[in-house]
Design a protein around this motif. Structure first.
Motif, PDB file in Angstrom:
ATOM      1  N   ASP A 103       0.853  -1.190   0.000  1.00 22.58           N
ATOM      2  CA  ASP A 103       0.000   0.000   0.000  1.00 22.58           C
ATOM      3  C   ASP A 103       0.887   1.238   0.000  1.00 22.58           C
ATOM      4  O   ASP A 103       1.541   1.549   0.992  1.00 22.58           O
ATOM      5  N   ARG A 104       0.914   1.934  -1.114  1.00 22.71           N
ATOM      6  CA  ARG A 104       1.814   3.082  -1.233  1.00 22.71           C
ATOM      7  C   ARG A 104       1.520   4.168  -0.197  1.00 22.71           C
ATOM      8  O   ARG A 104       2.425   4.877   0.237  1.00 22.71           O
ATOM      9  N   LEU A 105       0.262   4.319   0.205  1.00 20.60           N
ATOM     10  CA  LEU A 105      -0.065   5.327   1.206  1.00 20.60           C
ATOM     11  C   LEU A 105       0.507   4.930   2.562  1.00 20.60           C
ATOM     12  O   LEU A 105       1.137   5.743   3.248  1.00 20.60           O
ATOM     13  N   THR A 145      -1.807   3.799  -8.545  1.00 19.85           N
ATOM     14  CA  THR A 145      -2.609   2.890  -7.745  1.00 19.85           C
ATOM     15  C   THR A 145      -1.906   2.688  -6.405  1.00 19.85           C
ATOM     16  O   THR A 145      -0.677   2.635  -6.341  1.00 19.85           O
ATOM     17  N   ARG A 146      -2.692   2.558  -5.332  1.00 17.21           N
ATOM     18  CA  ARG A 146      -2.069   2.305  -4.035  1.00 17.21           C
ATOM     19  C   ARG A 146      -1.547   0.877  -3.956  1.00 17.21           C
ATOM     20  O   ARG A 146      -0.622   0.590  -3.195  1.00 17.21           O
ATOM     21  N   ARG A 147      -2.125  -0.019  -4.739  1.00 18.12           N
ATOM     22  CA  ARG A 147      -1.743  -1.428  -4.689  1.00 18.12           C
ATOM     23  C   ARG A 147      -1.453  -1.959  -6.092  1.00 18.12           C
ATOM     24  O   ARG A 147      -1.912  -1.415  -7.092  1.00 18.12           O
ATOM     25  N   LEU A 148      -0.706  -3.042  -6.147  1.00 17.05           N
ATOM     26  CA  LEU A 148      -0.524  -3.849  -7.360  1.00 17.05           C
ATOM     27  C   LEU A 148       0.189  -3.122  -8.493  1.00 17.05           C
ATOM     28  O   LEU A 148      -0.010  -3.441  -9.659  1.00 17.05           O
ATOM     29  N   GLY A 149       1.041  -2.162  -8.164  1.00 22.22           N
ATOM     30  CA  GLY A 149       1.809  -1.493  -9.207  1.00 22.22           C
ATOM     31  C   GLY A 149       3.301  -1.742  -9.030  1.00 22.22           C
ATOM     32  O   GLY A 149       3.809  -1.714  -7.920  1.00 22.22           O
ATOM     33  N   TYR A 150       4.007  -2.019 -10.132  1.00 25.06           N
ATOM     34  CA  TYR A 150       5.458  -2.183 -10.093  1.00 25.06           C
ATOM     35  C   TYR A 150       5.984  -2.011 -11.503  1.00 25.06           C
ATOM     36  O   TYR A 150       5.228  -2.115 -12.480  1.00 25.06           O
ATOM     37  N   ALA A 177     -11.827   0.228  -5.551  1.00 28.59           N
ATOM     38  CA  ALA A 177     -11.363  -1.083  -5.101  1.00 28.59           C
ATOM     39  C   ALA A 177     -10.114  -0.986  -4.242  1.00 28.59           C
ATOM     40  O   ALA A 177     -10.023  -1.631  -3.181  1.00 28.59           O
ATOM     41  N   HIS A 178      -9.141  -0.209  -4.667  1.00 27.51           N
ATOM     42  CA  HIS A 178      -7.842  -0.208  -3.994  1.00 27.51           C
ATOM     43  C   HIS A 178      -7.378   1.172  -3.530  1.00 27.51           C
ATOM     44  O   HIS A 178      -6.428   1.261  -2.749  1.00 27.51           O
TER      45      HIS A 178
END
Length: 387
Positions: A103-105, A145-150, A177-178
């Protein structure tokens, strides 16, 4: 005569990082068992592979009974799966570290709690949130996106306020969703990473700072030790230690950093072995992969000193001709056994040398032979400028 039971390392995820972990574990007398949803996961070429989804708890139960400890190949394993496994077998790093890095936040908030400054950021859940955040932060900025990014995925660069509609069209559907996060764009001077390892008993070590260059959001070249760090190693090491102790972290992790006007800013944390640490296989006394295996299994950590200078090239999409690299002095080729695909990491090569002059000579020869001169392969040119 009694027989010694062989330790078994369980790895969630079967990509190239799992592959290199398994290869590092074998000389330590450690077996590896990998779980991945893809039957052709490349780690399956060097270790037994269990093909199962992250919610296939029958398969995961059987997996947990066969291993001594579980670790991760990548950070997008669901935290729920990690927590479920942690009730049955030792899991390192702990699921909390995985959850924060997902979670980037939460990640940026933790950085600031640890004394690591970051670019300005705002949580984004609605279109109105985006407008308010842009009014506060300004443009340019990056919506993520806060999640699932790379590797540059799940991101939209907002060059001016006029790009807000396009950014929301690209990523807005994921807000409910995220959640999303807007980060100020930093015109940084350079990108560094510190690869660190912490053992079960709290022993902490780092490798020399690595300088990184990216192309289209994907790492293209790493140089270690980074040149002209002027005290940044000590600062980065202290921040990484604080972060590791805050999370009670066990294993290897990477802290990606921007340098702006001599100050460090936190970009991302990867709770695993990291692409920018691949040079350690040949370029350090103990690789990141071996030390991760040592750490999670409770073994003493190895020396993280560099042997000299190393440069690591990533191969993206398809492998080039190996011959020009293999003909170079102290050059090392890594084919991940993956099928070519646009944007896919399929291998890397590391070139080592005792000093900068010899490294530049060897890299220049490789780049010319591959047809990737300073114009065609800008990272090489930047490397030359830094030396």
């Amino acid at each position: 005569m009694s027989t010694r039971r062989q330790l078994v390392l369980g790895i969630l995820g079967g990509g190239q990082l799992a592959r290199m972990l398994a290869l590092a574990a074998a000389p330590l007398g450690v077996k590896s068992l990998v779980v991945d949803s893809a039957a052709d996961a490349c780690a399956g070429q060097v270790a037994p592979l269990v093909v199962a989804d992250w919610t296939d708890y029958d398969a995961l139960e059987h997996f947990a009974r066969q291993v001594d400890v579980v670790t991760f190949d990548f950070e997008n394993v669901p935290a729920e799966t990690a927590h479920w496994l942690a009730e049955r077998v030792a899991v390192f790093p702990a699921p909390r570290a995985l959850a924060v890095a997902q979670d980037r936040l939460a990640e940026k908030t933790l950085f600031r709690e640890c004394g690591l400054q970051t670019p300005d950021f705002k949580a984004i859940d609605t279109r109105q949130d985006l407008d308010l955040a842009l009014a506060a932060i300004g443009a340019p900025a990056i919506l993520k996106t806060r999640r699932l990014g790379y590797d540059g995925k799940g991101q939209f660069r907002i060059k001016s306020l006029a790009d807000a509609d396009a950014a929301w069209a690209a990523l807005g559907a994921q807000a409910e969703a995220h959640g999303l996060i807007l980060e100020a764009f930093v015109p940084f001077d350079r990108e560094l990473s510190v690869i660190a390892v912490r053992s079960r008993d709290g022993e902490f070590r780092t490798w020399p700072l690595t300088q990184n260059w990216h192309t289209d959001g994907v790492l293209s070249l790493s140089l270690a030790p980074a040149p002209d760090i002027a005290g940044l190693q000590e600062r980065a090491t202290g921040l990484a230690r604080t972060l590791a102790e805050k999370l009670d972290y066990v294993g290897v992790f990477a802290l990606e950093l921007f340098v702006k006007n001599g100050e460090l800013l936190g970009n991302e944390m990867a709770p695993r072995v990291h692409n920018s640490g691949h040079w350690t296989i040949e370029g350090a006394l103990t690789s990141q992969f071996e030390n991760h295996v040592r750490a999670v299994l409770g073994m003493p950590l190895g020396d993280t000193s560099a042997r000299g200078l190393s440069a690591m090239f990533n191969w993206i999409g398809e492998l080039p001709d190996a011959a020009p690299v293999l003909e170079a002095v102290d050059a090392h080729w890594h084919d991940y056994g993956k099928q070519p695909r646009v944007g896919r990491k399929v291998g890397h090569a590391t070139v080592c040398a005792p000093d900068a002059d010899q490294l530049i000579e060897r890299l220049s020869g490789v780049a010319r032979a591959l047809g990737r001169d300073q114009q065609a392969y800008p990272a090489v040119g930047k490397l030359m400028e830094k030396q």
